[in-house]
Design an enzyme around this catalytic site. Structure first.
Site, PDB file in Angstrom:
ATOM      1  N   PRO A   1      -5.928   1.632  -9.179  1.00  0.00           N
ATOM      2  CA  PRO A   1      -6.119   0.298  -9.745  1.00  0.00           C
ATOM      3  C   PRO A   1      -4.942  -0.645  -9.524  1.00  0.00           C
ATOM      4  CG  PRO A   1      -5.792   1.924 -11.466  1.00  0.00           C
ATOM      5  CD  PRO A   1      -5.990   2.684 -10.194  1.00  0.00           C
ATOM      6  N   ASN A   2      -5.305  -1.869  -9.219  1.00  0.00           N
ATOM      7  CA  ASN A   2      -4.387  -3.008  -9.077  1.00  0.00           C
ATOM      8  C   ASN A   2      -3.562  -2.990  -7.791  1.00  0.00           C
ATOM      9  OD1 ASN A   2      -5.066  -4.321 -11.571  1.00  0.00           O
ATOM     10  ND2 ASN A   2      -3.973  -2.661 -12.610  1.00  0.00           N
TER      11      ASN A   2
ATOM     12  N   ARG B   1       1.706 -10.447  -6.379  1.00  0.00           N
ATOM     13  CA  ARG B   1       2.278 -10.648  -7.716  1.00  0.00           C
ATOM     14  C   ARG B   1       3.396  -9.632  -7.939  1.00  0.00           C
ATOM     15  NH1 ARG B   1      -3.271 -10.988  -9.010  1.00  0.00           N
ATOM     16  NH2 ARG B   1      -3.881 -13.156  -8.941  1.00  0.00           N
TER      17      ARG B   1
ATOM     18  N   TYR C   1       7.215  -4.594  -7.024  1.00  0.00           N
ATOM     19  CA  TYR C   1       6.424  -3.893  -6.008  1.00  0.00           C
ATOM     20  C   TYR C   1       6.645  -4.384  -4.573  1.00  0.00           C
ATOM     21  CZ  TYR C   1       4.058  -2.026 -10.095  1.00  0.00           C
ATOM     22  OH  TYR C   1       3.790  -1.396 -11.268  1.00  0.00           O
TER      23      TYR C   1
ATOM     24  N   ASN D   1      -1.840   7.499  -4.503  1.00  0.00           N
ATOM     25  CA  ASN D   1      -1.162   6.618  -5.452  1.00  0.00           C
ATOM     26  C   ASN D   1      -2.232   6.207  -6.450  1.00  0.00           C
ATOM     27  OD1 ASN D   1       0.124   4.734  -6.982  1.00  0.00           O
ATOM     28  ND2 ASN D   1       1.016   3.593  -5.272  1.00  0.00           N
TER      29      ASN D   1
ATOM     30  N   ALA E   1      -1.942   3.347 -12.445  1.00  0.00           N
ATOM     31  CA  ALA E   1      -1.814   3.657 -13.868  1.00  0.00           C
ATOM     32  C   ALA E   1      -2.644   4.875 -14.284  1.00  0.00           C
ATOM     33  CB  ALA E   1      -2.207   2.435 -14.704  1.00  0.00           C
TER      34      ALA E   1
ATOM     35  N   GLU F   1       1.458  13.226  -4.754  1.00  0.00           N
ATOM     36  CA  GLU F   1       1.455  12.066  -5.657  1.00  0.00           C
ATOM     37  C   GLU F   1       2.501  11.080  -5.155  1.00  0.00           C
ATOM     38  OE1 GLU F   1       2.132  12.892  -9.846  1.00  0.00           O
ATOM     39  OE2 GLU F   1       2.961  10.882 -10.134  1.00  0.00           O
TER      40      GLU F   1
ATOM     41  N   HIS G   1       4.239   7.022  -5.506  1.00  0.00           N
ATOM     42  CA  HIS G   1       4.407   5.727  -6.189  1.00  0.00           C
ATOM     43  C   HIS G   1       5.394   4.879  -5.419  1.00  0.00           C
ATOM     44  CE1 HIS G   1       2.194   7.207  -9.577  1.00  0.00           C
ATOM     45  NE2 HIS G   1       2.928   8.300  -9.524  1.00  0.00           N
TER      46      HIS G   1
ATOM     47  N   ARG H   1      11.451   3.589 -15.250  1.00  0.00           N
ATOM     48  CA  ARG H   1      10.673   2.544 -15.922  1.00  0.00           C
ATOM     49  C   ARG H   1      10.292   2.978 -17.350  1.00  0.00           C
ATOM     50  NH1 ARG H   1       6.164   0.364 -11.995  1.00  0.00           N
ATOM     51  NH2 ARG H   1       6.232  -1.315 -13.536  1.00  0.00           N
TER      52      ARG H   1
HETATM   53  O1  CA2 Z   1       4.770   2.370  -8.428  1.00  0.00           O
HETATM   54  C1  CA2 Z   1       3.584   2.636  -8.218  1.00  0.00           C
HETATM   55  O2  CA2 Z   1       3.132   2.795  -7.081  1.00  0.00           O
HETATM   56  C2  CA2 Z   1       2.601   2.680  -9.396  1.00  0.00           C
HETATM   57  O3  CA2 Z   1       1.606   3.660  -9.108  1.00  0.00           O
HETATM   58  C3  CA2 Z   1       1.986   1.302  -9.481  1.00  0.00           C
HETATM   59  C4  CA2 Z   1       1.041   1.152 -10.687  1.00  0.00           C
HETATM   60  C5  CA2 Z   1       1.749   1.590 -11.961  1.00  0.00           C
HETATM   61  O4  CA2 Z   1       0.839   1.539 -13.045  1.00  0.00           O
HETATM   62  C6  CA2 Z   1       2.309   2.989 -11.846  1.00  0.00           C
HETATM   63  O5  CA2 Z   1       2.981   3.305 -13.045  1.00  0.00           O
HETATM   64  C7  CA2 Z   1       3.282   3.074 -10.690  1.00  0.00           C
HETATM   65  C8  CA2 Z   1       0.641  -0.311 -10.842  1.00  0.00           C
HETATM   66  C9  CA2 Z   1       0.090  -0.930  -9.630  1.00  0.00           C
HETATM   67  C10 CA2 Z   1       0.029  -2.404  -9.905  1.00  0.00           C
HETATM   68  O6  CA2 Z   1       0.218  -3.072  -8.714  1.00  0.00           O
HETATM   69  C11 CA2 Z   1       0.449  -4.403  -8.816  1.00  0.00           C
HETATM   70  C12 CA2 Z   1       0.768  -5.010  -7.642  1.00  0.00           C
HETATM   71  C13 CA2 Z   1       1.039  -6.355  -7.649  1.00  0.00           C
HETATM   72  C14 CA2 Z   1       0.967  -7.081  -8.817  1.00  0.00           C
HETATM   73  C15 CA2 Z   1       0.626  -6.458  -9.999  1.00  0.00           C
HETATM   74  C16 CA2 Z   1       0.359  -5.090  -9.988  1.00  0.00           C
END
Ligand code: CA2
Length: 147
Positions: free
Chosen positions: A10-11, A18, A23, A74, A77, A98, A100, A107
């Protein structure tokens, strides 16, 4: 030919648009292109997928059986919440890394918990987009030594 599935949760479709301070500015399409280049150089095939839906990720893991030799996941969340993804990975018994982008251990405390890590071959985090290629090399190295 060895086939690897990159699965993104997700996301991650929002990457590069963003929160660049967390990121980076690389989009998921850029990362996919990087992985495809790396795969071509290593003579392996890769597939790249993203979903915001836990059920779709479960379906992709189930469908990977018999088609992919390894998974780079990946789970976003869902890493920190999904017993279902953990069960899916153990049930298909496909070596899974896994991954990230961010260093989840630097974090919030809720990101320190991972259900995926319990069933993964290993975890790569904190290296941004480069981590995808690091994970590919780690997985190929594992597959070479295990046949
Ligand atoms: O660091 C990572 O790759 C995560 O898997 C990213 C997830 C986060 O919930 C994990 O704890 C770590 C979130 C991805 C959200 O991606 C975004 C990208 C751009 C703007 C907002 C969110």
């Amino acid at each position: 030919m060895t086939a690897i599935l990159f699965l993104n949760g997700p996301n991650l479709n929002l990457l590069g648009t963003r929160q660049p301070e967390v990121y980076g500015r690389t989009t998921l399409k850029d990362i996919e292109a990087m992985c495809r280049d790396a795969a071509a150089q290593r003579n392996v095939t890769v597939e790249f997928a993203q979903s915001n839906h836990e059920g779709a990720l479960l379906d992709a893991i189930h469908a990977a059986r018999g088609t992919y030799d390894g998974i780079i996941l990946n789970a976003g969340a869902y890493t920190h919440t999904s017993v279902a993804l953990m069960d899916a990975i153990s049930s298909v018994a496909i070596p899974t890394i896994e991954l990230h982008l961010s260093n989840v251990h630097a974090r919030e405390a809720f990101r320190h918990q991972s259900y995926i890590a319990r069933v993964a071959l290993g975890v790569i985090c904190g290296f941004g987009a480069r981590g995808y290629v690091l994970a590919l090399d780690a997985l190929l190295g594992h597959l070479e030594t295990t046949g």
